[in-house]
Motif scaffolding. Structure first.
Motif, PDB file in Angstrom:
ATOM      1  N   ASN B  54       0.883  -1.162   0.000  1.00  0.00           N
ATOM      2  CA  ASN B  54       0.000   0.000   0.000  1.00  0.00           C
ATOM      3  C   ASN B  54       0.920   1.211   0.000  1.00  0.00           C
ATOM      4  O   ASN B  54       1.318   1.706   1.048  1.00  0.00           O
ATOM      5  CB  ASN B  54      -0.869   0.014   1.261  1.00  0.00           C
ATOM      6  CG  ASN B  54      -1.942  -1.059   1.217  1.00  0.00           C
ATOM      7  OD1 ASN B  54      -2.889  -0.965   0.456  1.00  0.00           O
ATOM      8  ND2 ASN B  54      -1.766  -2.091   2.027  1.00  0.00           N
ATOM      9  N   MET B  55       1.268   1.668  -1.162  1.00  0.00           N
ATOM     10  CA  MET B  55       2.412   2.571  -1.295  1.00  0.00           C
ATOM     11  C   MET B  55       2.202   3.946  -0.676  1.00  0.00           C
ATOM     12  O   MET B  55       1.341   4.704  -1.084  1.00  0.00           O
ATOM     13  CB  MET B  55       2.778   2.743  -2.762  1.00  0.00           C
ATOM     14  CG  MET B  55       4.050   3.548  -2.952  1.00  0.00           C
ATOM     15  SD  MET B  55       4.495   3.691  -4.686  1.00  0.00           S
ATOM     16  CE  MET B  55       3.325   4.930  -5.226  1.00  0.00           C
ATOM     17  N   VAL B  56       3.028   4.253   0.318  1.00  0.00           N
ATOM     18  CA  VAL B  56       3.093   5.611   0.853  1.00  0.00           C
ATOM     19  C   VAL B  56       4.447   6.219   0.481  1.00  0.00           C
ATOM     20  O   VAL B  56       4.551   7.393   0.192  1.00  0.00           O
ATOM     21  CB  VAL B  56       2.890   5.613   2.387  1.00  0.00           C
ATOM     22  CG1 VAL B  56       3.098   7.005   2.967  1.00  0.00           C
ATOM     23  CG2 VAL B  56       1.490   5.114   2.732  1.00  0.00           C
ATOM     24  N   ARG B  57       5.489   5.369   0.471  1.00  0.00           N
ATOM     25  CA  ARG B  57       6.830   5.853   0.140  1.00  0.00           C
ATOM     26  C   ARG B  57       7.389   5.074  -1.049  1.00  0.00           C
ATOM     27  O   ARG B  57       7.024   3.923  -1.263  1.00  0.00           O
ATOM     28  CB  ARG B  57       7.780   5.638   1.314  1.00  0.00           C
ATOM     29  CG  ARG B  57       7.338   6.303   2.600  1.00  0.00           C
ATOM     30  CD  ARG B  57       8.424   6.135   3.636  1.00  0.00           C
ATOM     31  NE  ARG B  57       7.994   6.595   4.950  1.00  0.00           N
ATOM     32  CZ  ARG B  57       7.433   5.807   5.864  1.00  0.00           C
ATOM     33  NH1 ARG B  57       7.245   4.524   5.630  1.00  0.00           N
ATOM     34  NH2 ARG B  57       7.080   6.304   7.033  1.00  0.00           N
ATOM     35  N   LYS B 194       2.190   0.761   5.491  1.00  0.00           N
ATOM     36  CA  LYS B 194       3.166   1.832   5.675  1.00  0.00           C
ATOM     37  C   LYS B 194       4.169   1.421   6.750  1.00  0.00           C
ATOM     38  O   LYS B 194       3.793   1.030   7.850  1.00  0.00           O
ATOM     39  CB  LYS B 194       2.416   3.096   6.113  1.00  0.00           C
ATOM     40  CG  LYS B 194       3.292   4.312   6.300  1.00  0.00           C
ATOM     41  CD  LYS B 194       2.472   5.502   6.817  1.00  0.00           C
ATOM     42  CE  LYS B 194       3.390   6.688   7.112  1.00  0.00           C
ATOM     43  NZ  LYS B 194       2.666   7.792   7.770  1.00  0.00           N
ATOM     44  N   ILE B 195       5.451   1.522   6.437  1.00  0.00           N
ATOM     45  CA  ILE B 195       6.490   1.182   7.409  1.00  0.00           C
ATOM     46  C   ILE B 195       6.417   2.185   8.555  1.00  0.00           C
ATOM     47  O   ILE B 195       6.382   3.388   8.339  1.00  0.00           O
ATOM     48  CB  ILE B 195       7.886   1.217   6.730  1.00  0.00           C
ATOM     49  CG1 ILE B 195       7.943   0.186   5.590  1.00  0.00           C
ATOM     50  CG2 ILE B 195       8.986   0.961   7.742  1.00  0.00           C
ATOM     51  CD1 ILE B 195       9.155   0.349   4.680  1.00  0.00           C
ATOM     52  N   GLN B 196       6.352   1.668   9.778  1.00  0.00           N
ATOM     53  CA  GLN B 196       6.126   2.532  10.925  1.00  0.00           C
ATOM     54  C   GLN B 196       7.414   3.165  11.434  1.00  0.00           C
ATOM     55  O   GLN B 196       8.456   2.517  11.467  1.00  0.00           O
ATOM     56  CB  GLN B 196       5.473   1.718  12.058  1.00  0.00           C
ATOM     57  CG  GLN B 196       4.044   1.283  11.745  1.00  0.00           C
ATOM     58  CD  GLN B 196       3.115   2.462  11.545  1.00  0.00           C
ATOM     59  OE1 GLN B 196       3.156   3.416  12.309  1.00  0.00           O
ATOM     60  NE2 GLN B 196       2.297   2.426  10.491  1.00  0.00           N
ATOM     61  N   SER B 197       7.338   4.422  11.805  1.00  0.00           N
ATOM     62  CA  SER B 197       8.492   5.063  12.433  1.00  0.00           C
ATOM     63  C   SER B 197       8.401   4.799  13.930  1.00  0.00           C
ATOM     64  O   SER B 197       9.171   4.019  14.490  1.00  0.00           O
ATOM     65  CB  SER B 197       8.517   6.559  12.138  1.00  0.00           C
ATOM     66  OG  SER B 197       7.302   7.159  12.480  1.00  0.00           O
ATOM     67  N   GLY B 198       7.434   5.387  14.583  1.00  0.00           N
ATOM     68  CA  GLY B 198       7.218   5.088  15.992  1.00  0.00           C
ATOM     69  C   GLY B 198       8.223   5.787  16.877  1.00  0.00           C
ATOM     70  O   GLY B 198       9.384   5.951  16.519  1.00  0.00           O
ATOM     71  N   ALA B 199       7.757   6.172  18.056  1.00  0.00           N
ATOM     72  CA  ALA B 199       8.617   6.871  19.011  1.00  0.00           C
ATOM     73  C   ALA B 199       9.765   5.950  19.405  1.00  0.00           C
ATOM     74  O   ALA B 199       9.578   4.761  19.620  1.00  0.00           O
ATOM     75  CB  ALA B 199       7.799   7.253  20.231  1.00  0.00           C
ATOM     76  N   GLY B 200      10.936   6.509  19.472  1.00  0.00           N
ATOM     77  CA  GLY B 200      12.075   5.754  19.991  1.00  0.00           C
ATOM     78  C   GLY B 200      12.763   4.895  18.951  1.00  0.00           C
ATOM     79  O   GLY B 200      13.859   4.389  19.190  1.00  0.00           O
ATOM     80  N   LYS B 201      12.154   4.699  17.789  1.00  0.00           N
ATOM     81  CA  LYS B 201      12.799   3.895  16.760  1.00  0.00           C
ATOM     82  C   LYS B 201      13.949   4.720  16.187  1.00  0.00           C
ATOM     83  O   LYS B 201      13.716   5.786  15.614  1.00  0.00           O
ATOM     84  CB  LYS B 201      11.765   3.573  15.680  1.00  0.00           C
ATOM     85  CG  LYS B 201      12.134   2.404  14.794  1.00  0.00           C
ATOM     86  CD  LYS B 201      10.925   1.946  14.002  1.00  0.00           C
ATOM     87  CE  LYS B 201      11.284   0.854  13.008  1.00  0.00           C
ATOM     88  NZ  LYS B 201      10.093   0.424  12.249  1.00  0.00           N
ATOM     89  N   ASP B 202      15.169   4.251  16.353  1.00  0.00           N
ATOM     90  CA  ASP B 202      16.269   5.150  16.011  1.00  0.00           C
ATOM     91  C   ASP B 202      16.829   4.922  14.622  1.00  0.00           C
ATOM     92  O   ASP B 202      17.730   5.621  14.195  1.00  0.00           O
ATOM     93  CB  ASP B 202      17.376   5.091  17.070  1.00  0.00           C
ATOM     94  CG  ASP B 202      18.221   3.858  16.898  1.00  0.00           C
ATOM     95  OD1 ASP B 202      17.678   2.853  16.375  1.00  0.00           O
ATOM     96  OD2 ASP B 202      19.406   3.892  17.266  1.00  0.00           O
ATOM     97  N   LYS B 203      16.309   3.920  13.904  1.00  0.00           N
ATOM     98  CA  LYS B 203      16.706   3.809  12.508  1.00  0.00           C
ATOM     99  C   LYS B 203      15.747   2.916  11.730  1.00  0.00           C
ATOM    100  O   LYS B 203      14.976   2.145  12.304  1.00  0.00           O
ATOM    101  CB  LYS B 203      18.136   3.283  12.379  1.00  0.00           C
ATOM    102  CG  LYS B 203      18.366   1.910  12.968  1.00  0.00           C
ATOM    103  CD  LYS B 203      19.824   1.525  12.835  1.00  0.00           C
ATOM    104  CE  LYS B 203      20.097   0.252  13.630  1.00  0.00           C
ATOM    105  NZ  LYS B 203      21.484  -0.163  13.579  1.00  0.00           N
ATOM    106  N   LEU B 204      15.824   3.042  10.440  1.00  0.00           N
ATOM    107  CA  LEU B 204      15.040   2.184   9.565  1.00  0.00           C
ATOM    108  C   LEU B 204      16.038   1.484   8.662  1.00  0.00           C
ATOM    109  O   LEU B 204      16.829   2.137   7.973  1.00  0.00           O
ATOM    110  CB  LEU B 204      14.079   3.019   8.720  1.00  0.00           C
ATOM    111  CG  LEU B 204      13.326   2.264   7.615  1.00  0.00           C
ATOM    112  CD1 LEU B 204      12.328   1.287   8.221  1.00  0.00           C
ATOM    113  CD2 LEU B 204      12.593   3.235   6.700  1.00  0.00           C
TER     114      LEU B 204
END
Lengths: 310, 310
Positions: B54-57, B194-204
């Motif tokens: 489900n393309m967001v990026r 959508k790949i989640q960022s989320g608080a505290g996630k320090d990298k993807l």
């Protein structure tokens, strides 16, 4: 901590050369506003994040800018002055009803003469009306359009506009509809040259870092008295409201408008403190071509008024 | 091995629903060509690679399509029939000299009447001439424009065009100027949402896989008798010729046109077997607005002739 990250971003990613020009435009625009006119910043479109310093590849957020452009238009119609911070070449208010390549605007009038290309008859009224509306809004200092492409441009311009709007205090509204990248590759980690594929290389591992959360900074430092509205787009409806509420608690602003990728043109949720209010287009609305942004903007204008009365 | 990878790609990434329409257009276009007319496929623009189902990026290759559009135009002028496979909304032959938002094409003729928006006088001739040229080429079956957006669309269309051109044997020329992604996220590895960022996630961390090398497949199976020309764009001049030569050996085709991101509009290198021939615009050319694609295409046409004489 979050605010430190935000400040560091502006040190590590220097201002674009266009910044002083944008700053002048914004300040002039704000100066020209009559005292009784509210001003809204509408952000729109997606931000581009380069993968290399000599950019060959980049990561982008999918957004045509439909919501931002439609909302900017309805804010103008509601009497607001609008600063429209939009991704270059994405949709613009008033002239948004023509999509597709510009060559489709024209038809040949006279088969004999090669120089007889004109605006298509079927489009002439739409085109004239929309160009006229756009021009009028600019002439009346009710609309300032500022294009950006890169994430860094977007964030520097946002900072500049927020600082400019500070003097308007509660007359300012932030309507942050742009699809801003959550992750980027910091300048110091970025490859100088095109990342090589090469024979036999069986994967490319890319480590991206979170983009600092500027919303907190906006609420705390740049625009403490303004009404700030952010958007949350998800594809999974099971987490939508939870994510919107988390953003509201984290940034301590007033409203998150939550929406799903697939239904965003007919349903949105207003998430305010502990309440969730859904807004849906009716069957009648859909038949009559009413846009959901009409209702969203009306609701935001109402909230802005109410906030400024209390 | 490489050919197996290419075949597997088409199994794992099903054909776009538009494919049969493209196939019909291509076959009809080829059928209509007179026997003495050569046909070139010009690919242009960058390919989009989604990061989520489900393309967001998405990941994109930087390319305005200037080289492809200019080259397609010069091939038309050299008498070729051109199949122009281009990224949707990127530059097109003949009408490529107007950039910028389409709203800039118009001016208000009469300050009193709101419906008096017309084509700007200063643009009228350019616009009419270019639309006329484009129309004429299409009418004469000398130009077929096929837009793509996604990498998968690009590759499926390339396959279809190559299969269609096979019957023309050595009359076919492939001029592969599109900036095709070297890496993608295979459908089976792609996040649904959508790949989640989320608080505290320090990298993807993103793992991308190499896109199979279709050029080899093109040379071996789809178009064994055609002249095949590929492009190599780098940002580091120290590796440019080496990379171009490696591609030539790897794919066993006839010509790589090598160019650097910063100088690509005035210098290119023709890398053929063991020779390298540089082509530079002269000071005179630059002053007179001569485009390097004019020389590139002349040279390619000459090579195509020579190949078919031997």
């Amino acid at each position: 901590m979050e605010n430190e990250d935000a400040m560091r971003f502006f040190i590590e990613n220097p201002a674009p050369p266009t910044l002083s020009d944008v700053e002048n435009k914004v300040n002039k625009f704000i100066d020209l506003q009559p005292e009784n006119r509210n001003v809204v910043l509408v952000t729109s479109g997606g931000t581009l994040v380069p993968m290399e310093k000599n950019m060959v590849r980049y990561i982008d957020n999918f957004s045509a800018g439909s919501r931002g452009a439609a909302s900017a238009e309805y804010f103008c119609k509601a009497g607001y002055a609008v600063i429209f911070l939009y991704r270059n070449f994405s949709m613009m208010p008033f002239v948004r009803h023509f999509e597709g390549p510009w060559t489709n605007l024209f038809a040949k009038k006279d088969d004999e003469s090669p120089l007889s290309w004109e605006i298509k008859d079927s489009l002439r009224n739409m085109l004239s009306n929309s160009l006229e509306d756009l021009e009028l809004m600019k002439e009346q200092n009710q609309l300032l359009c500022l294009p950006y492409t890169m994430l860094t441009e977007y964030l520097w311009y946002l900072k500049t506009v927020a600082e400019g709007l500070k003097c308007l205090r509660s007359r300012a509204l932030f309507y942050l509809a742009a699809a801003v990248s959550d992750f980027h590759i910091p300048a110091q980690d970025m490859s100088e040259h095109k990342i090589q594929s090469g024979a036999g290389k069986d994967k490319l591992e890319l480590t991206m870092r979170p983009v600092p959360k500027f919303l907190r900074y906006l609420v705390d430092s740049w625009a403490p008295e303004a009404l700030i509205i952010s958007f949350k787009l998800e594809t999974d409806e099971n987490i939508l409201i939870h994510k919107a509420r988390a953003a509201l608690h984290r940034y301590n602003h007033q409203l998150v408008i939550a929406n799903l990728l697939t239904t965003r043109k007919r349903s949105v949720a207003f998430v305010i403190h502990d309440s969730v209010m859904w807004l849906h287009l009716s069957e009648d609305d859909l038949r009559n071509g009413v846009e959901i942004e009409y209702y969203i903007v009306s609701q935001c204008v109402k909230l802005h008024k109410e906030k400024n009365l209390t």
